[in-house]
Design an enzyme around this catalytic site. Structure first.
Site, PDB file in Angstrom:
ATOM      1  N   ARG A 107       0.890  -1.177   0.000  1.00 17.74           N
ATOM      2  CA  ARG A 107       0.000   0.000   0.000  1.00 17.74           C
ATOM      3  C   ARG A 107       0.918   1.215   0.000  1.00 17.74           C
ATOM      4  O   ARG A 107       1.703   1.415   0.923  1.00 17.74           O
ATOM      5  CB  ARG A 107      -0.910  -0.013   1.230  1.00 17.74           C
ATOM      6  CG  ARG A 107      -1.622   1.307   1.424  1.00 17.74           C
ATOM      7  CD  ARG A 107      -2.744   1.228   2.432  1.00 17.74           C
ATOM      8  NE  ARG A 107      -3.873   0.526   1.879  1.00 17.74           N
ATOM      9  CZ  ARG A 107      -5.099   0.543   2.415  1.00 17.74           C
ATOM     10  NH1 ARG A 107      -5.329   1.223   3.524  1.00 17.74           N
ATOM     11  NH2 ARG A 107      -6.087  -0.120   1.848  1.00 17.74           N
ATOM     12  N   HIS A 134      -7.326   0.753  -6.465  1.00 15.08           N
ATOM     13  CA  HIS A 134      -7.530  -0.127  -5.303  1.00 15.08           C
ATOM     14  C   HIS A 134      -8.201  -1.425  -5.801  1.00 15.08           C
ATOM     15  O   HIS A 134      -9.357  -1.694  -5.500  1.00 15.08           O
ATOM     16  CB  HIS A 134      -8.409   0.587  -4.274  1.00 15.08           C
ATOM     17  CG  HIS A 134      -8.384  -0.011  -2.902  1.00 15.08           C
ATOM     18  ND1 HIS A 134      -7.577  -1.080  -2.555  1.00 15.08           N
ATOM     19  CD2 HIS A 134      -9.088   0.299  -1.784  1.00 15.08           C
ATOM     20  CE1 HIS A 134      -7.776  -1.385  -1.287  1.00 15.08           C
ATOM     21  NE2 HIS A 134      -8.690  -0.574  -0.800  1.00 15.08           N
ATOM     22  N   GLN A 137     -10.085  -4.108  -3.532  1.00 13.25           N
ATOM     23  CA  GLN A 137     -11.389  -3.707  -3.007  1.00 13.25           C
ATOM     24  C   GLN A 137     -12.483  -3.891  -4.055  1.00 13.25           C
ATOM     25  O   GLN A 137     -13.559  -4.421  -3.760  1.00 13.25           O
ATOM     26  CB  GLN A 137     -11.348  -2.249  -2.548  1.00 13.25           C
ATOM     27  CG  GLN A 137     -12.649  -1.785  -1.948  1.00 13.25           C
ATOM     28  CD  GLN A 137     -12.975  -2.468  -0.635  1.00 13.25           C
ATOM     29  OE1 GLN A 137     -12.176  -2.453   0.290  1.00 13.25           O
ATOM     30  NE2 GLN A 137     -14.149  -3.087  -0.539  1.00 13.25           N
ATOM     31  N   ASP A 223     -17.343   6.783  -1.702  1.00 11.76           N
ATOM     32  CA  ASP A 223     -16.128   6.617  -0.899  1.00 11.76           C
ATOM     33  C   ASP A 223     -15.860   7.955  -0.214  1.00 11.76           C
ATOM     34  O   ASP A 223     -16.541   8.956  -0.494  1.00 11.76           O
ATOM     35  CB  ASP A 223     -14.971   6.221  -1.843  1.00 11.76           C
ATOM     36  CG  ASP A 223     -13.676   5.868  -1.109  1.00 11.76           C
ATOM     37  OD1 ASP A 223     -13.708   5.682   0.124  1.00 11.76           O
ATOM     38  OD2 ASP A 223     -12.626   5.794  -1.784  1.00 11.76           O
ATOM     39  N   CYS A 263     -16.346   1.207   0.438  1.00 14.38           N
ATOM     40  CA  CYS A 263     -15.197   0.356   0.769  1.00 14.38           C
ATOM     41  C   CYS A 263     -14.788   0.482   2.237  1.00 14.38           C
ATOM     42  O   CYS A 263     -14.076  -0.372   2.751  1.00 14.38           O
ATOM     43  CB  CYS A 263     -14.029   0.665  -0.143  1.00 14.38           C
ATOM     44  SG  CYS A 263     -13.314   2.305   0.070  1.00 14.38           S
ATOM     45  N   ARG A 291     -13.118  -9.134   1.350  1.00 14.67           N
ATOM     46  CA  ARG A 291     -11.701  -8.867   1.085  1.00 14.67           C
ATOM     47  C   ARG A 291     -10.889 -10.121   1.408  1.00 14.67           C
ATOM     48  O   ARG A 291      -9.974 -10.497   0.678  1.00 14.67           O
ATOM     49  CB  ARG A 291     -11.198  -7.683   1.925  1.00 14.67           C
ATOM     50  CG  ARG A 291     -11.765  -6.323   1.551  1.00 14.67           C
ATOM     51  CD  ARG A 291     -11.223  -5.830   0.219  1.00 14.67           C
ATOM     52  NE  ARG A 291      -9.784  -5.697   0.213  1.00 14.67           N
ATOM     53  CZ  ARG A 291      -9.100  -4.650   0.681  1.00 14.67           C
ATOM     54  NH1 ARG A 291      -9.749  -3.608   1.163  1.00 14.67           N
ATOM     55  NH2 ARG A 291      -7.776  -4.609   0.634  1.00 14.67           N
TER      56      ARG A 291
HETATM   57  N1  NVA Z   1     -10.078   6.293  -1.408  1.00 11.57           N
HETATM   58  C1  NVA Z   1      -9.702   5.929  -0.072  1.00 11.57           C
HETATM   59  C2  NVA Z   1      -9.896   4.456   0.145  1.00 11.57           C
HETATM   60  C3  NVA Z   1      -9.553   3.986   1.538  1.00 11.57           C
HETATM   61  C4  NVA Z   1      -9.683   2.503   1.687  1.00 11.57           C
HETATM   62  C5  NVA Z   1      -8.259   6.331   0.196  1.00 11.57           C
HETATM   63  O1  NVA Z   1      -7.426   6.179  -0.710  1.00 11.57           O
HETATM   64  O2  NVA Z   1      -7.961   6.811   1.289  1.00 11.57           O
HETATM   65  N1   CP Z   2     -11.195  -0.539   2.381  1.00 15.01           N
HETATM   66  C1   CP Z   2      -9.924  -0.562   2.805  1.00 15.01           C
HETATM   67  O1   CP Z   2      -8.988  -0.751   2.032  1.00 15.01           O
HETATM   68  O2   CP Z   2      -9.794  -0.403   4.142  1.00 15.01           O
HETATM   69  P1   CP Z   2      -8.423  -0.173   4.954  1.00 15.01           P
HETATM   70  O3   CP Z   2      -7.922   1.196   4.592  1.00 15.01           O
HETATM   71  O4   CP Z   2      -8.841  -0.267   6.392  1.00 15.01           O
HETATM   72  O5   CP Z   2      -7.436  -1.232   4.584  1.00 15.01           O
END
Ligand code: NVA
Ligand code: CP
Length: 309
Positions: A107, A134, A137, A223, A263, A291
């Site tokens: 990540r 992502h 997800q 989101d 998500c 997931r």
């Molecule tokens: N769009 C959000 C998703 C978090 C799981 C982010 O990137 O923070």
């Molecule tokens: N939806 C998702 O990726 O959650 P986290 O940021 O908690 O991993």
């Protein structure tokens, strides 16, 4: 003998329709095994490295539990306590880490970082979220849709809110899996054309009015207004996105049996009303649980290929 080509999962369009059909079916089988407490250890003694440059609850837990349930184990690494946080080049990190483990999940921020990592890795690399995509997800979301309503091909999905990593992944999914995407983002937060393949154009349509985008949708999804890494824009975004809250009025424009997805983590009263996310059309807890199941299928596929059972 030619070396086996390493497969990575860096964005949704890394897999074909045929491969998605296989992985989703494996996810269904692995979920059933899990629910039946059936021991299944195809990745016995294999190690997953999980590299986090941003926070996580679901991604960390689902990958760590998932590899353990498949017979392997996970190593958690964060920028805060590895040399990555002190400027070790990503290419060097990839060379070293991929000599010690069997599969890697990252990540991070820019998609270019994960690409450079993958180019220098000896083992499969999975995108656990970047600024641009992502895919794990959306894979879980497609599986969740399938469980509740059957195939998503030919259906209409409404995306309400930010043009972020989730949306760009939904656009790739629409093209590969064959569904329509109605998109509504506020002025000043429109799609970045550089992130959208020309071939995707027939699969999505942009709407100024979020209510119009929801018309006759089979699934409404949103989101956070401010994704990780964009915190400095939070106040400006709150003002710009005020009319992009998925509420009961918006859901009423969708089909009567439409699902709601998010998500997570969510902000009730911002991108979604409490009434919707905690209401009967919401499947957000299934999305989160799934997931685990889809990523187990993904790791199994990346490491073992297609199985004959
Ligand atoms: N769009 C959000 C998703 C978090 C799981 C982010 O990137 O923070
Ligand atoms: N939806 C998702 O990726 O959650 P986290 O940021 O908690 O991993």
């Amino acid at each position: 003998m030619t070396a086996k080509k390493i497969r990575h999962y860096l964005q949704f369009n890394d897999f074909s329709l045929d491969e998605y059909e296989y992985v989703l079916e494996r996810a269904r089988i692995l979920k059933r095994k899990f629910k039946n407490y059936e021991t299944y250890h195809p990745l016995h003694d294999r190690t997953l490295a999980m590299i986090f440059e941003k926070n996580s609850t679901r991604t960390r837990l689902s990958f760590e539990a998932g590899i353990f349930q498949l017979g392997g184990h996970a190593v958690f690494m964060s920028t805060r306590d590895t040399q990555l946080g002190r400027g070790e080049p990503i290419e060097d990190a990839a060379q070293v880490i991929s000599r010690m483990v069997d599969i890697i999940m990252i990540r991070t921020f820019g998609q270019d970082i994960i690409r450079r990592f993958a180019e220098n890795s000896r083992v499969p690399v999975i995108n656990g979220l970047t600024n641009e995509y992502h895919p794990c997800q959306v894979l879980a979301d497609i599986f969740t849709y399938y469980e509740h309503r059957g195939p998503i091909r030919g259906k209409t999905v409404a995306w309400i809110g930010d043009a972020n990593n989730m949306l760009y992944t939904w656009i790739e999914a629409a093209q590969i899996l064959g569904f329509r995407l109605n998109i509504s983002t506020p002025p000043g937060y429109k799609l970045d054309d550089a992130l959208v393949a020309k071939e995707s154009a027939p699969f999505y349509q942009e709407f100024d009015d979020p209510n119009e985008a929801c018309a006759d949708a089979d699934l409404v999804t949103t989101d956070v207004w401010t994704s990780m890494g964009f915190e400095a824009e939070n106040e400006a975004r709150k003002a710009a996105f005020a009319n992009w809250c998925v509420d009961a009025k918006m859901m009423a424009r969708a089909k009567a049996n439409a699902l709601f997805m998010h998500c997570l983590p969510a902000h009730r009263g911002e991108e979604v009303s409490a009434e919707v996310i905690d209401g009967p059309q919401s499947v957000v807890w299934d999305e989160a649980e799934n997931r685990l199941h889809v990523q187990k299928a993904l790791m199994e596929f990346l490491m073992l290929g297609k199985l004959n059972h």
